[in-house]
Design an enzyme around this catalytic site. Structure first.
Site, PDB file in Angstrom:
ATOM      1  N   GLY A  53       0.874  -1.174   0.000  1.00 40.74           N
ATOM      2  CA  GLY A  53       0.000   0.000   0.000  1.00 40.74           C
ATOM      3  C   GLY A  53       0.900   1.209   0.000  1.00 40.74           C
ATOM      4  O   GLY A  53       1.873   1.262  -0.745  1.00 40.74           O
ATOM      5  N   HIS A  57       4.650  -8.137  -4.652  1.00 47.57           N
ATOM      6  CA  HIS A  57       3.301  -8.532  -4.228  1.00 47.57           C
ATOM      7  C   HIS A  57       3.023  -9.976  -4.610  1.00 47.57           C
ATOM      8  O   HIS A  57       2.584 -10.229  -5.744  1.00 47.57           O
ATOM      9  CB  HIS A  57       2.257  -7.647  -4.917  1.00 47.57           C
ATOM     10  N   GLU A  61       0.570 -11.588  -3.531  1.00 52.52           N
ATOM     11  CA  GLU A  61      -0.896 -11.718  -3.518  1.00 52.52           C
ATOM     12  C   GLU A  61      -1.504 -11.332  -4.865  1.00 52.52           C
ATOM     13  O   GLU A  61      -2.638 -11.676  -5.149  1.00 52.52           O
ATOM     14  CB  GLU A  61      -1.502 -10.893  -2.372  1.00 52.52           C
ATOM     15  N   ARG A  90      12.916   3.116  -1.177  1.00 51.01           N
ATOM     16  CA  ARG A  90      11.561   3.161  -1.744  1.00 51.01           C
ATOM     17  C   ARG A  90      11.602   3.563  -3.221  1.00 51.01           C
ATOM     18  O   ARG A  90      12.475   4.299  -3.646  1.00 51.01           O
ATOM     19  CB  ARG A  90      10.708   4.170  -0.979  1.00 51.01           C
ATOM     20  N   ILE A  95       5.324  -3.269  -7.957  1.00 53.39           N
ATOM     21  CA  ILE A  95       4.509  -2.081  -8.221  1.00 53.39           C
ATOM     22  C   ILE A  95       5.022  -0.927  -7.367  1.00 53.39           C
ATOM     23  O   ILE A  95       4.903  -0.967  -6.143  1.00 53.39           O
ATOM     24  CB  ILE A  95       3.023  -2.359  -7.897  1.00 53.39           C
ATOM     25  N   ARG A  96       5.627   0.050  -7.987  1.00 52.49           N
ATOM     26  CA  ARG A  96       6.304   1.141  -7.252  1.00 52.49           C
ATOM     27  C   ARG A  96       7.112   0.510  -6.108  1.00 52.49           C
ATOM     28  O   ARG A  96       7.071   0.951  -4.968  1.00 52.49           O
ATOM     29  CB  ARG A  96       5.292   2.153  -6.720  1.00 52.49           C
ATOM     30  N   CYS A 108       6.044  -5.489   0.097  1.00 52.22           N
ATOM     31  CA  CYS A 108       6.141  -4.167  -0.528  1.00 52.22           C
ATOM     32  C   CYS A 108       6.144  -3.055   0.535  1.00 52.22           C
ATOM     33  O   CYS A 108       7.117  -2.934   1.262  1.00 52.22           O
ATOM     34  CB  CYS A 108       5.057  -3.992  -1.587  1.00 52.22           C
ATOM     35  N   SER A 131       3.387   3.065   2.440  1.00 48.28           N
ATOM     36  CA  SER A 131       4.025   2.826   3.743  1.00 48.28           C
ATOM     37  C   SER A 131       3.926   4.014   4.692  1.00 48.28           C
ATOM     38  O   SER A 131       3.840   3.836   5.908  1.00 48.28           O
ATOM     39  CB  SER A 131       5.492   2.433   3.551  1.00 48.28           C
TER      40      SER A 131
HETATM   41  N1  GLN Z   1       5.821   2.862  -3.107  1.00 51.13           N
HETATM   42  C1  GLN Z   1       5.081   2.426  -1.948  1.00 51.13           C
HETATM   43  C2  GLN Z   1       5.709   2.972  -0.677  1.00 51.13           C
HETATM   44  O1  GLN Z   1       6.783   3.467  -0.733  1.00 51.13           O
HETATM   45  C3  GLN Z   1       5.029   0.920  -1.863  1.00 51.13           C
HETATM   46  C4  GLN Z   1       4.298   0.389  -3.052  1.00 51.13           C
HETATM   47  C5  GLN Z   1       3.511  -0.844  -2.791  1.00 51.13           C
HETATM   48  O2  GLN Z   1       3.298  -1.281  -1.658  1.00 51.13           O
HETATM   49  N2  GLN Z   1       3.021  -1.379  -3.864  1.00 51.13           N
HETATM   50  O3  GLN Z   1       5.129   2.900   0.348  1.00 51.13           O
END
Ligand code: GLN
Length: 198
Positions: A47, A179, A181, A111, A138-139, A79, A49
């Site tokens: 999500g 991820h 999931e 990050r 994802i990011r 993540c 952080s």
């Molecule tokens: N980029 C988000 C962060 O720094 C982490 C991305 C994710 O959980 N998919 O919190």
């Protein structure tokens, strides 16, 4: 039966819940310290952080989870969850983030290591003791250092940023920067559930 708590403050807790239930595990949604009472293990989902961390401070979960971890309870962070487990966190673009984390694992996490949303990708990753896993980034952050008895257990070779750590373990804890999931790969979950049974 194993009961796994999933932090339900922000992010993709529902996907973790679904996979764990399909594996025959009872799940408990965790919003505050009281919800932790009956769980054997804990998942911290992906999500944002900064958001999850702030909500964990406000709800008292930071202290409660730290205490349970010291008692040896298995914890898996994916993540954003991996960021929240780390002692040292920076951001690839903005540097120091000074965000609240659990600071339980002696790992350094950067990050947004691979870029923005459009730089998201799926890759197969070999993780020690787990096997080859289909992983969605994802990011995603990366794990660039591990100290003490923390160990980086999986790397990817990325065409643009090179070889970098994407999973780590330390005692009862697992950090995954991707991820599991989303791809629905159950290997890491089975490994995690087995930690409870040990
Ligand atoms: N980029 C988000 C962060 O720094 C982490 C991305 C994710 O959980 N998919 O919190």
């Amino acid at each position: 039966m194993v009961r796994v708590g999933i932090i339900e403050l922000q992010g993709d807790f529902l996907e973790h819940e679904q996979i764990l239930r399909e594996l025959g595990v009872e799940t408990v949604r965790i919003k505050g310290p009281n919800d932790l009472r009956s769980v054997d293990a804990l998942v911290i989902p992906g999500g944002e952080s900064t958001v999850i961390g702030r909500l964990m401070v406000r709800s008292g979960l930071i202290d409660a989870v730290r205490e349970l971890s010291r008692g040896g309870m298995p914890i898996m962070g994916t993540c954003a969850g991996a960021i929240l487990l780390a002692k040292k966190v920076t951001d690839r673009v903005v540097g120091e983030t000074n965000q609240p984390t659990l600071a339980l694992m002696d790992i350094t996490v950067v990050r947004n290591y691979f870029g923005r949303q459009r730089d998201s990708f799926i890759a197969r990753v070999r993780i020690e003791d787990v096997g080859e896993v289909e992983a969605a980034f994802i990011r995603a952050p990366a794990i660039v250092g591990a100290e003490g008895d923390a160990r980086i257990t999986g790397f990817i070779e990325h065409p643009r940023v090179g070889k970098v750590g994407v999973s780590a373990t330390q005692r009862n804890m697992i950090a995954l920067t991707f991820h599991p999931e989303i791809t629905g790969d159950t290997k890491v979950y089975k490994y995690f559930i087995n930690l409870v049974r040990k």
